[in-house]
Write a protein that holds these residues in place. Structure first.
Motif, PDB file in Angstrom:
ATOM      1  N   LEU A  16       0.884  -1.171   0.000  1.00  0.00           N
ATOM      2  CA  LEU A  16       0.000   0.000   0.000  1.00  0.00           C
ATOM      3  C   LEU A  16       0.918   1.218   0.000  1.00  0.00           C
ATOM      4  O   LEU A  16       1.490   1.579   1.025  1.00  0.00           O
ATOM      5  N   LEU A  17       1.087   1.827  -1.153  1.00  0.00           N
ATOM      6  CA  LEU A  17       2.142   2.828  -1.333  1.00  0.00           C
ATOM      7  C   LEU A  17       1.745   4.247  -0.963  1.00  0.00           C
ATOM      8  O   LEU A  17       2.613   5.106  -0.795  1.00  0.00           O
ATOM      9  N   THR A  18       0.439   4.524  -0.831  1.00  0.00           N
ATOM     10  CA  THR A  18       0.012   5.882  -0.505  1.00  0.00           C
ATOM     11  C   THR A  18      -0.946   5.836   0.689  1.00  0.00           C
ATOM     12  O   THR A  18      -1.544   4.798   0.999  1.00  0.00           O
ATOM     13  N   GLU A  19      -1.109   6.987   1.327  1.00  0.00           N
ATOM     14  CA  GLU A  19      -2.039   7.052   2.444  1.00  0.00           C
ATOM     15  C   GLU A  19      -3.472   6.789   1.973  1.00  0.00           C
ATOM     16  O   GLU A  19      -4.265   6.188   2.694  1.00  0.00           O
ATOM     17  N   LYS A  20      -3.798   7.186   0.754  1.00  0.00           N
ATOM     18  CA  LYS A  20      -5.124   6.886   0.198  1.00  0.00           C
ATOM     19  C   LYS A  20      -5.320   5.375   0.091  1.00  0.00           C
ATOM     20  O   LYS A  20      -6.391   4.860   0.422  1.00  0.00           O
ATOM     21  N   ASP A  21      -4.281   4.655  -0.364  1.00  0.00           N
ATOM     22  CA  ASP A  21      -4.359   3.193  -0.432  1.00  0.00           C
ATOM     23  C   ASP A  21      -4.648   2.607   0.950  1.00  0.00           C
ATOM     24  O   ASP A  21      -5.475   1.702   1.102  1.00  0.00           O
ATOM     25  N   VAL A  22      -3.973   3.134   1.973  1.00  0.00           N
ATOM     26  CA  VAL A  22      -4.153   2.647   3.343  1.00  0.00           C
ATOM     27  C   VAL A  22      -5.570   2.913   3.822  1.00  0.00           C
ATOM     28  O   VAL A  22      -6.242   2.025   4.356  1.00  0.00           O
ATOM     29  N   VAL A  23      -6.052   4.144   3.624  1.00  0.00           N
ATOM     30  CA  VAL A  23      -7.409   4.511   4.074  1.00  0.00           C
ATOM     31  C   VAL A  23      -8.441   3.638   3.367  1.00  0.00           C
ATOM     32  O   VAL A  23      -9.369   3.116   4.009  1.00  0.00           O
ATOM     33  N   CYS A  25      -8.024   0.645   2.133  1.00  0.00           N
ATOM     34  CA  CYS A  25      -7.905  -0.707   2.673  1.00  0.00           C
ATOM     35  C   CYS A  25      -8.565  -0.805   4.045  1.00  0.00           C
ATOM     36  O   CYS A  25      -9.344  -1.734   4.305  1.00  0.00           O
ATOM     37  N   LEU A  26      -8.272   0.148   4.919  1.00  0.00           N
ATOM     38  CA  LEU A  26      -8.849   0.105   6.266  1.00  0.00           C
ATOM     39  C   LEU A  26     -10.364   0.244   6.248  1.00  0.00           C
ATOM     40  O   LEU A  26     -11.062  -0.420   7.029  1.00  0.00           O
ATOM     41  N   ASN A  27     -10.887   1.061   5.350  1.00  0.00           N
ATOM     42  CA  ASN A  27     -12.347   1.169   5.226  1.00  0.00           C
ATOM     43  C   ASN A  27     -12.957  -0.148   4.775  1.00  0.00           C
ATOM     44  O   ASN A  27     -14.027  -0.549   5.260  1.00  0.00           O
ATOM     45  N   THR A  28     -12.297  -0.835   3.872  1.00  0.00           N
ATOM     46  CA  THR A  28     -12.783  -2.142   3.408  1.00  0.00           C
ATOM     47  C   THR A  28     -12.718  -3.163   4.542  1.00  0.00           C
ATOM     48  O   THR A  28     -13.657  -3.949   4.733  1.00  0.00           O
ATOM     49  N   VAL A  29     -11.629  -3.148   5.285  1.00  0.00           N
ATOM     50  CA  VAL A  29     -11.505  -4.066   6.424  1.00  0.00           C
ATOM     51  C   VAL A  29     -12.651  -3.833   7.406  1.00  0.00           C
ATOM     52  O   VAL A  29     -13.305  -4.785   7.854  1.00  0.00           O
ATOM     53  N   ASN A 117       0.657   3.474  14.065  1.00  0.00           N
ATOM     54  CA  ASN A 117      -0.254   3.839  15.163  1.00  0.00           C
ATOM     55  C   ASN A 117      -1.199   4.947  14.716  1.00  0.00           C
ATOM     56  O   ASN A 117      -2.419   4.867  14.929  1.00  0.00           O
ATOM     57  N   ARG A 118      -0.651   5.984  14.108  1.00  0.00           N
ATOM     58  CA  ARG A 118      -1.471   7.118  13.656  1.00  0.00           C
ATOM     59  C   ARG A 118      -2.508   6.678  12.634  1.00  0.00           C
ATOM     60  O   ARG A 118      -3.695   7.020  12.751  1.00  0.00           O
ATOM     61  N   LEU A 119      -2.071   5.924  11.631  1.00  0.00           N
ATOM     62  CA  LEU A 119      -2.998   5.501  10.570  1.00  0.00           C
ATOM     63  C   LEU A 119      -4.147   4.661  11.123  1.00  0.00           C
ATOM     64  O   LEU A 119      -5.307   4.848  10.741  1.00  0.00           O
ATOM     65  N   LEU A 120      -3.833   3.737  12.007  1.00  0.00           N
ATOM     66  CA  LEU A 120      -4.879   2.882  12.570  1.00  0.00           C
ATOM     67  C   LEU A 120      -5.847   3.690  13.427  1.00  0.00           C
ATOM     68  O   LEU A 120      -7.069   3.577  13.267  1.00  0.00           O
ATOM     69  N   ILE A 121      -5.326   4.510  14.306  1.00  0.00           N
ATOM     70  CA  ILE A 121      -6.186   5.287  15.204  1.00  0.00           C
ATOM     71  C   ILE A 121      -7.021   6.296  14.438  1.00  0.00           C
ATOM     72  O   ILE A 121      -8.233   6.419  14.669  1.00  0.00           O
ATOM     73  N   GLU A 122      -6.407   7.020  13.509  1.00  0.00           N
ATOM     74  CA  GLU A 122      -7.153   8.017  12.723  1.00  0.00           C
ATOM     75  C   GLU A 122      -8.262   7.384  11.889  1.00  0.00           C
ATOM     76  O   GLU A 122      -9.220   8.066  11.519  1.00  0.00           O
ATOM     77  N   ASN A 123      -8.140   6.100  11.599  1.00  0.00           N
ATOM     78  CA  ASN A 123      -9.141   5.430  10.770  1.00  0.00           C
ATOM     79  C   ASN A 123     -10.076   4.548  11.581  1.00  0.00           C
ATOM     80  O   ASN A 123     -10.725   3.653  11.039  1.00  0.00           O
ATOM     81  N   GLY A 124     -10.170   4.816  12.881  1.00  0.00           N
ATOM     82  CA  GLY A 124     -11.206   4.190  13.692  1.00  0.00           C
ATOM     83  C   GLY A 124     -10.868   2.866  14.318  1.00  0.00           C
ATOM     84  O   GLY A 124     -11.769   2.165  14.807  1.00  0.00           O
TER      85      GLY A 124
END
Length: 152
Positions: A16-23, A25-29, A117-124
Motif C-alpha cells: 500500500l504505497l500511498t495514504e489513500k491506499d491505506v485509508v 484498505c482500512l475502510n474495506t476491512v 499507530n497514527r494511521l490505525l487510530i485516525e481510521n477508527g
C-alpha cells in the motif's frame, strides 16, 4: 460477508504505497468486521541496514531448489527513496551457472511504528496489542517485526 478475524500478513501491507491506499484498505476491512472481530497486521520494522545500502549492489536474499532439482538464486538490488519512504526493489533470479533467468521489480512502502499507530487510530481502529515478534514479545527498538492486533 463479515469475519471474526482479518489478517494481512507477511509484509503484504507494505504494498500500500500511498495514504489513500491505506485509508481505502482500512475502510474495506472495517466493512467486513463484526463488532467483536480482530484485525491483525504483520510487517517488518524498517531497518537502516536494509534500506541504506550501496546502490546497484546485489545481495543474495534467497536460494532454493526448483522442481527439476536445480538451484535457483535470488539476488536483490534496493534503491530507497527516503522522501517517499518507498523501497524500489529488483529481484534477479539466476541459475547455477549464474545466468539470469528473469527480473522481478516491486515497491514497498516503509511504515514506521509511529506512522502505523497514527494511521490505525485516525481510521477508527483501537490497537489492543503490538508485538515485536511471533512470540508476542513487546515491540521495542530491537524488534524486527511489528504485529498489530486491533478492533473497531
Amino acid at each position: 460477508d463479515k469475519f471474526d478475524i482479518i489478517f494481512i500478513g507477511f509484509n503484504s501491507w507494505l504494498h500500500l504505497l500511498t495514504e489513500k491506499d491505506v485509508v481505502d484498505c482500512l475502510n474495506t476491512v472495517k466493512k467486513h468486521m463484526k463488532p467483536a472481530s480482530f484485525f491483525y497486521i504483520d510487517i517488518l520494522v524498517p531497518n537502516p541496514l536494509f534500506l541504506y545500502r550501496p546502490k546497484n549492489i546485489a545481495l543474495r536474499v534467497l536460494e532454493f531448489e526448483d522442481n527439476n532439482h536445480e538451484m535457483i538464486y535470488i539476488d536483490e538490488i534496493l534503491d530507497y527513496d527516503k522522501d517517499l519512504e518507498i523501497a524500489n526493489i529488483t529481484w534477479i533470479y539466476s541459475d547455477e551457472n549464474k545466468e539470469e533467468i528473469f527480473k522481478f521489480k516491486f515497491k514497498m512502502k516503509m511504515y514506521y511504528p509511529d506512522t502505523m499507530n497514527r494511521l490505525l487510530i485516525e481510521n477508527g481502529f483501537i490497537i489492543k496489542d503490538i508485538w515485536g515478534d511471533y512470540n508476542k514479545n513487546t515491540l521495542n527498538e530491537g524488534s524486527v517485526l511489528q504485529i498489530y492486533k486491533c478492533h473497531i
